[in-house]
Write an enzyme that holds these catalytic residues in place. Structure first.
Site, mmCIF file in Angstrom:
data_model
loop_
_atom_site.group_PDB
_atom_site.id
_atom_site.type_symbol
_atom_site.label_atom_id
_atom_site.label_comp_id
_atom_site.label_asym_id
_atom_site.label_seq_id
_atom_site.Cartn_x
_atom_site.Cartn_y
_atom_site.Cartn_z
ATOM 1 N N CYS A 1 0.833 -1.203 0.000
ATOM 2 C CA CYS A 1 0.000 0.000 0.000
ATOM 3 C C CYS A 1 0.872 1.260 0.000
ATOM 4 C CB CYS A 1 -0.962 -0.062 1.193
ATOM 5 S SG CYS A 1 -2.368 1.035 1.019
ATOM 6 N N GLU B 1 -1.072 -8.732 5.228
ATOM 7 C CA GLU B 1 -0.892 -8.823 6.694
ATOM 8 C C GLU B 1 -2.224 -8.735 7.434
ATOM 9 O OE1 GLU B 1 -0.451 -6.167 4.965
ATOM 10 O OE2 GLU B 1 -0.935 -4.357 6.114
ATOM 11 N N HIS C 1 -3.487 -5.786 1.221
ATOM 12 C CA HIS C 1 -2.834 -5.971 2.521
ATOM 13 C C HIS C 1 -2.813 -7.436 2.960
ATOM 14 C CE1 HIS C 1 -2.470 -1.749 3.906
ATOM 15 N NE2 HIS C 1 -3.486 -1.543 3.089
#
Lengths: 81, 234
Positions: free
Chosen positions: B89, B207, B205
């Site tokens: 990002c 994560e 994302h």
């Protein structure tokens, strides 16, 4: 001497400018149908200490090339006062 | 191997990333402060992550100021030596601004901040990040206002020719059809790597999708790729 650099940074002409498009819609809603297109960029001023106008311009252009503008998406114009 | 996660003023996915790597993937993680520049303990088999967020308030352009922080000078040297670098990002935006990846990320075409799950697919069997997950549809969250990947046609053609596309946006069946592109990015590109294939950038994302408790572990499959030893040509 101290000079003022006036810098305009604009999105490249071939790029879609969503911000300009949104404002364009707003102007249309206001009844300002004469407005054909809106492009939005940035205006930056720098105070520059330099021996003459020419070298002040060089410094401003260097600032644009290194940080203020990204040539992949923007172009810039510098004028010195 | 170990991971480093860089913390810039305005980063907000650094903790998520550290937590995912430590607790969900069992990795050693070292936080790296943007004002420091000592990463001498990192070897090229290690990986440095630039997390998501709004570094330096996204002032001027996303990632433009972070690119000149002391830590980024070390990260750029590390990448040039062949070390693995992943930007998620805002991290992807920083990698583009720093010239480690080509192109730029522009304001979303629909002018909205998009925050939702999307689907991704890779057909790239030449990078560490993707070679074990080609053809698999992954569900991963995106959260960004400026994720529209843009580069000129010549750059794009070279990215395809050199197999530098990591992920395309797709539908749940893996097809690039219908309203699959959350930001208007060219050719549905969601992530790319450099030519040497040690620097990776992506808008989604992973994560945020590594924990069973959160209901989605597809992100693990992506991050696991980085735990392998790179076979980077010198």
């Amino acid at each position: 001497m101290t000079f003022t650099a006036l810098i305009n940074i604009m999105p490249l002409k071939e790029l879609l400018d969503p911000q300009g498009k949104a404002v364009m819609g707003g102007l249309k809603n206001l009844g300002m149908g004469n407005v054909q297109d809106v492009r939005i960029g940035k205006h930056i001023t720098l105070k520059i200490e330099a021996v003459d106008k020419e070298s002040a311009k060089k410094i401003a252009e260097e600032a644009c090339q290194k940080l203020l503008a990204n040539p992949v998406m923007e172009y810039f114009e510098v004028s010195i006062e | 191997m170990k991971f480093g996660v860089v913390i810039f003023p305005g980063s907000n996915c650094d903790r998520d990333m550290m937590d995912a790597l430590r607790h969900d993937l069992g990795q050693e993680v070292i936080p790296l402060w943007h004002k420091d520049k000592d990463i001498d303990s990192f070897r090229t088999e290690d990986c440095i992550v630039l997390p998501g967020g709004f570094s330096y308030g996204d002032y001027l352009r996303c990632g433009a100021i972070a690119r000149f922080s002391p830590m980024m000078q070390s990260v750029i040297d590390f990448a040039n030596k062949g070390g693995k670098v992943l930007g998620i990002c805002n991290g992807f935006q920083i990698l583009c601004e720093s010239g480690l990846l080509p192109g730029v990320l522009l304001r979303n075409e629909n002018r909205q901040f998009v925050c939702k799950n999307i689907h991704l697919i890779s057909d790239n069997d030449t990078t560490l990040l993707t070679k074990d997950i080609t053809g698999k549809v992954l569900r991963i969250p995106v959260a960004h206002g400026e994720g529209r990947y843009y580069a000129d046609n010549e750059t794009l053609d070279n990215l395809y020719k050199n197999k530098q596309i990591l992920f395309h946006y797709c539908n749940e069946y893996g097809e690039q059809k219908g309203k699959i592109n959350p930001n208007g990015s060219l050719r549905n590109i969601a992530g790319i790597c450099n030519r040497r294939k040690n620097v990776f950038g992506m808008m989604p994302h992973p994560e945020r999708a590594t924990s069973i408790a959160l209901g989605n572990t597809d992100g693990r499959l992506i991050l696991q790729g980085l735990m392998q030893r790179a076979e980077v040509p010198a």
